[in-house]
Design a protein around this motif. Structure first.
Motif, PDB file in Angstrom:
ATOM      1  N   LEU A 161      26.851  29.224  71.941  1.00 45.08           N
ATOM      2  CA  LEU A 161      27.728  28.402  72.779  1.00 45.08           C
ATOM      3  C   LEU A 161      27.041  28.049  74.094  1.00 45.08           C
ATOM      4  O   LEU A 161      26.984  26.878  74.493  1.00 45.08           O
ATOM      5  CB  LEU A 161      29.032  29.149  73.054  1.00 45.08           C
ATOM      6  N   GLU A 168      30.822  23.366  66.080  1.00 44.89           N
ATOM      7  CA  GLU A 168      32.231  23.537  65.738  1.00 44.89           C
ATOM      8  C   GLU A 168      32.545  25.013  65.594  1.00 44.89           C
ATOM      9  O   GLU A 168      31.731  25.787  65.064  1.00 44.89           O
ATOM     10  CB  GLU A 168      32.528  22.810  64.424  1.00 44.89           C
ATOM     11  N   TYR A 195      34.046  21.595  74.851  1.00 54.19           N
ATOM     12  CA  TYR A 195      34.731  21.766  73.573  1.00 54.19           C
ATOM     13  C   TYR A 195      36.204  21.401  73.706  1.00 54.19           C
ATOM     14  O   TYR A 195      36.863  21.770  74.672  1.00 54.19           O
ATOM     15  CB  TYR A 195      34.597  23.216  73.085  1.00 54.19           C
ATOM     16  N   LEU A 210      37.732  24.075  67.366  1.00 55.51           N
ATOM     17  CA  LEU A 210      37.181  23.526  68.598  1.00 55.51           C
ATOM     18  C   LEU A 210      35.881  22.800  68.268  1.00 55.51           C
ATOM     19  O   LEU A 210      35.010  23.351  67.580  1.00 55.51           O
ATOM     20  CB  LEU A 210      36.910  24.633  69.606  1.00 55.51           C
ATOM     21  N   THR A 211      35.754  21.573  68.748  1.00 55.61           N
ATOM     22  CA  THR A 211      34.607  20.745  68.419  1.00 55.61           C
ATOM     23  C   THR A 211      33.882  20.338  69.689  1.00 55.61           C
ATOM     24  O   THR A 211      34.508  19.971  70.682  1.00 55.61           O
ATOM     25  CB  THR A 211      35.061  19.484  67.657  1.00 55.61           C
ATOM     26  N   ARG A 212      32.579  20.402  69.663  1.00 51.87           N
ATOM     27  CA  ARG A 212      31.758  20.020  70.813  1.00 51.87           C
ATOM     28  C   ARG A 212      31.673  18.507  70.927  1.00 51.87           C
ATOM     29  O   ARG A 212      31.432  17.807  69.943  1.00 51.87           O
ATOM     30  CB  ARG A 212      30.355  20.617  70.688  1.00 51.87           C
TER      31      ARG A 212
END
Length: 214
Positions: A161, A168, A195, A210-212
């Motif tokens: 992260l 994702e 995110y 959660l998607t970047r």
């Protein structure tokens, strides 16, 4: 373009992805197994244990999605086993018996080199000593155009992260309090706003994807 994905990472209401005191008797830390009861109540979860029955529906669907389009996996050393420091021998080959549930190459982050471990069912564990970027490059090459799954634990996910390498993450928030253990989202302040929640579904647990931002 292939992506790096986290699936079915179970987290308590107070933010813990594992309990404290991991050892051979407590692979997920003390109390950590409670986070995964929802998985093994489903039909695909029980199938991982060669058991029949189990539920279908939302939870089962998320379990299935977690293996679709995946060609390789990355895990931290703690997820591979409780052995710390230099490898004393080659006896420890993971928590999963002779036929681990991956069935593709698995790259284990470690500071100590070890020869690859070939298991039944197509799983081979490779031990990567030169960092998360190297592990990801090797995993993408091995996946041959498919996505790579990041298996954890919490510290490993945090590293990817913070480096902006995770595309994702699917978290299953379990309605219980652990009180201590390994927190999932500690130390990610610099990238937290990158995110957004793109899916939220409630069942026996709360599923959040959660998607970047690209």
């Amino acid at each position: 373009m292939p992506r790096l994905r986290v699936h079915n990472f179970s987290m308590s209401l107070d933010g813990y992805g594992a309990g404290p005191g991991q050892d051979e008797l407590h692979p997920l830390g003390v109390g950590g197994e409670l986070l995964h009861e929802w998985v093994f109540a489903t039909r695909p979860g029980r199938a991982m244990l060669d058991r029949e029955g189990g539920s279908v529906g939302v939870d089962a669907d998320f379990i299935v999605q977690g293996v679709e389009g995946i060609g390789a996996t990355i895990i931290g050393r703690n997820m591979f086993g409780p052995v710390r420091g230099p490898w004393p021998d080659d006896k420890w080959t993971g928590w999963w018996g002779e036929d681990p549930p991956y069935h593709h190459p698995v790259f284990v982050l470690t500071h100590y080199p070890r020869e690859p471990v070939v298991m039944e069912g197509g799983t081979t564990f490779y031990f990567v000593v030169d960092g998360i970027e190297s592990a990801l490059a090797q995993a993408f090459e091995a996946a041959d155009g498919l996505d790579v799954r990041l298996g954890g634990g919490a510290n490993t996910i945090q590293q990817y992260l913070r480096a902006g390498l995770l595309d994702e993450i699917h978290v299953a928030v379990v309605p219980l309090l652990l009180g201590s253990g390994e927190r999932l989202f500690d130390g990610i302040d610099p990238v937290a706003r990158d995110y957004t929640c793109t899916e939220l579904v409630a069942s026996s647990v709360a599923h959040m994807r959660l998607t970047r931002a690209v």
